[in-house]
Structure formats: C-alpha cells, structure tokens
Design a protein around this motif. Sequence first.
Motif, PDB file in Angstrom:
ATOM      1  N   UNK A   1      -5.599  -5.785  -0.356  1.00  0.00           N
ATOM      2  CA  UNK A   1      -4.583  -6.666  -0.934  1.00  0.00           C
ATOM      3  C   UNK A   1      -4.300  -7.874  -0.051  1.00  0.00           C
TER       4      UNK A   1
ATOM      5  N   UNK B   1       0.830  -1.213   0.000  1.00  0.00           N
ATOM      6  CA  UNK B   1       0.000   0.000   0.000  1.00  0.00           C
ATOM      7  C   UNK B   1       0.857   1.252   0.000  1.00  0.00           C
TER       8      UNK B   1
ATOM      9  N   UNK C   1       1.008  -2.739 -12.562  1.00  0.00           N
ATOM     10  CA  UNK C   1       0.801  -1.291 -12.376  1.00  0.00           C
ATOM     11  C   UNK C   1       2.106  -0.520 -12.251  1.00  0.00           C
TER      12      UNK C   1
ATOM     13  N   UNK D   1       1.572   6.449  -7.030  1.00  0.00           N
ATOM     14  CA  UNK D   1       0.477   7.270  -7.568  1.00  0.00           C
ATOM     15  C   UNK D   1       0.778   8.743  -7.416  1.00  0.00           C
TER      16      UNK D   1
ATOM     17  N   UNK E   1      -8.807  -6.779  -9.950  1.00  0.00           N
ATOM     18  CA  UNK E   1      -7.466  -6.200 -10.047  1.00  0.00           C
ATOM     19  C   UNK E   1      -7.526  -4.901 -10.841  1.00  0.00           C
ATOM     20  N   UNK E   2      -6.950  -3.836 -10.326  1.00  0.00           N
ATOM     21  CA  UNK E   2      -6.963  -2.575 -11.067  1.00  0.00           C
ATOM     22  C   UNK E   2      -6.120  -2.680 -12.336  1.00  0.00           C
ATOM     23  N   UNK E   3      -6.574  -1.996 -13.373  1.00  0.00           N
ATOM     24  CA  UNK E   3      -5.846  -2.058 -14.636  1.00  0.00           C
ATOM     25  C   UNK E   3      -4.808  -0.938 -14.748  1.00  0.00           C
ATOM     26  N   UNK E   4      -5.031   0.144 -14.036  1.00  0.00           N
ATOM     27  CA  UNK E   4      -4.066   1.246 -14.086  1.00  0.00           C
ATOM     28  C   UNK E   4      -3.755   1.706 -12.665  1.00  0.00           C
ATOM     29  N   UNK E   5      -2.664   2.442 -12.555  1.00  0.00           N
ATOM     30  CA  UNK E   5      -2.269   2.955 -11.253  1.00  0.00           C
ATOM     31  C   UNK E   5      -3.306   3.938 -10.716  1.00  0.00           C
ATOM     32  N   UNK E   6      -3.949   4.699 -11.620  1.00  0.00           N
ATOM     33  CA  UNK E   6      -4.973   5.663 -11.178  1.00  0.00           C
ATOM     34  C   UNK E   6      -6.122   4.942 -10.473  1.00  0.00           C
ATOM     35  N   UNK E   7      -6.476   3.784 -11.007  1.00  0.00           N
ATOM     36  CA  UNK E   7      -7.610   3.034 -10.439  1.00  0.00           C
ATOM     37  C   UNK E   7      -7.255   2.322  -9.141  1.00  0.00           C
ATOM     38  N   UNK E   8      -5.966   2.112  -8.920  1.00  0.00           N
ATOM     39  CA  UNK E   8      -5.547   1.266  -7.798  1.00  0.00           C
ATOM     40  C   UNK E   8      -5.880   1.921  -6.469  1.00  0.00           C
ATOM     41  N   UNK E   9      -6.639   1.200  -5.665  1.00  0.00           N
ATOM     42  CA  UNK E   9      -6.926   1.667  -4.312  1.00  0.00           C
ATOM     43  C   UNK E   9      -5.951   0.958  -3.389  1.00  0.00           C
ATOM     44  N   UNK E  10      -5.281   1.703  -2.557  1.00  0.00           N
ATOM     45  CA  UNK E  10      -4.314   1.027  -1.684  1.00  0.00           C
ATOM     46  C   UNK E  10      -4.994   0.283  -0.546  1.00  0.00           C
TER      47      UNK E  10
END
Lengths: 113, 139
Positions: free
Chosen positions: B110, A59, A97, A66, B98-107
């Motif tokens: 996991x 995370x 990513x 990001x 699974x997120x496809x881009x870093x923008x979509x990725x929620x930390x």
Amino acid sequence: MPIDFKDSDTLRLITIDGRLDSAGSDEIATRFSAMASGAKPSVIVDLSQVSFLSSIGIRLIIQNAKSLQNKGGKMLLVTGDNEHVSGTLESTGISSLVPIFTNIQLAEQAIAG
Amino acid sequence: MIGVPLATLAINADRSEVRAAADWLHEVAHQYEVPQNKAIALDQCLDEVLMNIVMHGGSSATTTPVQLSFALTPKEVAITVSDSGKPFDPVNAPAKPRPMTLEEAEPGGLGLSIIKGLSNHINYEFKNGRNVLTFGVAI
C-alpha cells in the motif's frame, strides 16, 4: 498511544488516538487485535483523532477487518472530518473494502440496516 | 529543479529511527513556513519510503546511513532520500491491482499507492551504488 473501547448490545466502538505510523501501530497492535477479535459482531473503529495514518496502520486495520469477517463479524470505520485520514484510505482503495462513515451515528444506522 | 538542500539528516536504516526523521521533517518544515497539510503529506511519503528501506532494503541498507535532504522552491517542497539498500525503482514499479473484496486484500503493497497519491512529482535514479529518490509536494 491511546486506544480504548466501549460496548453496547451488539456493538463495540474502538477509538484510536494519535500517530498510526510504524511505531504507533506496533504499540497498539496486540490491544487492537484483542479488542476487535469478535467479542461483539459489529466493530466500529473511530479514526477521527488519528493524526497520521501510514500503510502499516492500514495493514493493521485490514488484517483485523479480515479476521473479524472470518468470524462472521463486520468492521466499519469512522473518519469524522479528518481529511488526512480519509484521503489516505481513499488513495489505497481500502474504502471499497471496509465501509467508511463520517460519523458514528451513520455507522450505527448502517449496522442496524 | 528542486532547489538547493536547506537541511540534511542522516539516520540508520532502522525502524526505531524512522520517527526521528519525521520529527526532523516537521521541525524544518515549520522553520521554512511550509503549510502543515503539505508537511503532513511529505511526512507520510517519507514514512513509507523509510519503512520500505528498513523492511526490503536488505543487509546492504544498513552498511551506510540513510541520507535525507530538504529542499524548497517557490512552487514545491521536496525531500530526497539516498540509501545503499537493494536497488528499487518505485517510479516504474508496477502498481498493485486494487483488491475487489476483503478476502482478496493482502495487507501489503500500500505504501507505493500512498507515495504516488500524495506527491506531485517523484524521481528515482541509481547513482554510485545508492538509490536516490526525490518526492515533492506542490505548495
């Protein structure tokens, strides 16, 4: 928990060593964010000496990747031959990513394009 | 079958005690000659399970200690974690896309992927007001 960086022209190499569980991640979070905050547009994070990587550690990496990307920068990860770290990154899908390389030279070549 | 518990530990559902559980696990695993890569896989799953209890177990998680037990069979090494937090079944929890881009990725979210990715078997039941989760790694 050791975290350090070394700069070249447009590149910053951050090296993290030790256990990136919740306690370890808390310990380096502020320093890591400061180091990866865009002083250099390209940041390579060397995780090859990380003995343990938890979802909290991942995370932390995603948050900073990001934030760097929003500033126009780019983060790359290096895992060396650390199968534990590369396996964990793979299981969470983060490998699609944030680019992951087996050594620093390959990461540098990718930045140089 | 996961065998008879060979070692147990009780900790509080507190972030500061999670590392003590990891130290206990490695000590017991070493004592029973569990291969180190298997002990690390268990350690990772345990860290995710305990942090989940600490962060999402709610106030009832802290009213009784979290009980850990270690079991070994010729084929598998397993940990059982029992806690009094909010009922949560990780076995049937929907996997996060699974997120496809870093923008979509929620930390977040996991930990479950890590547990499911590293363990060979995982079993959950809610019993006597407690979450009882067992995860095992083949040896």
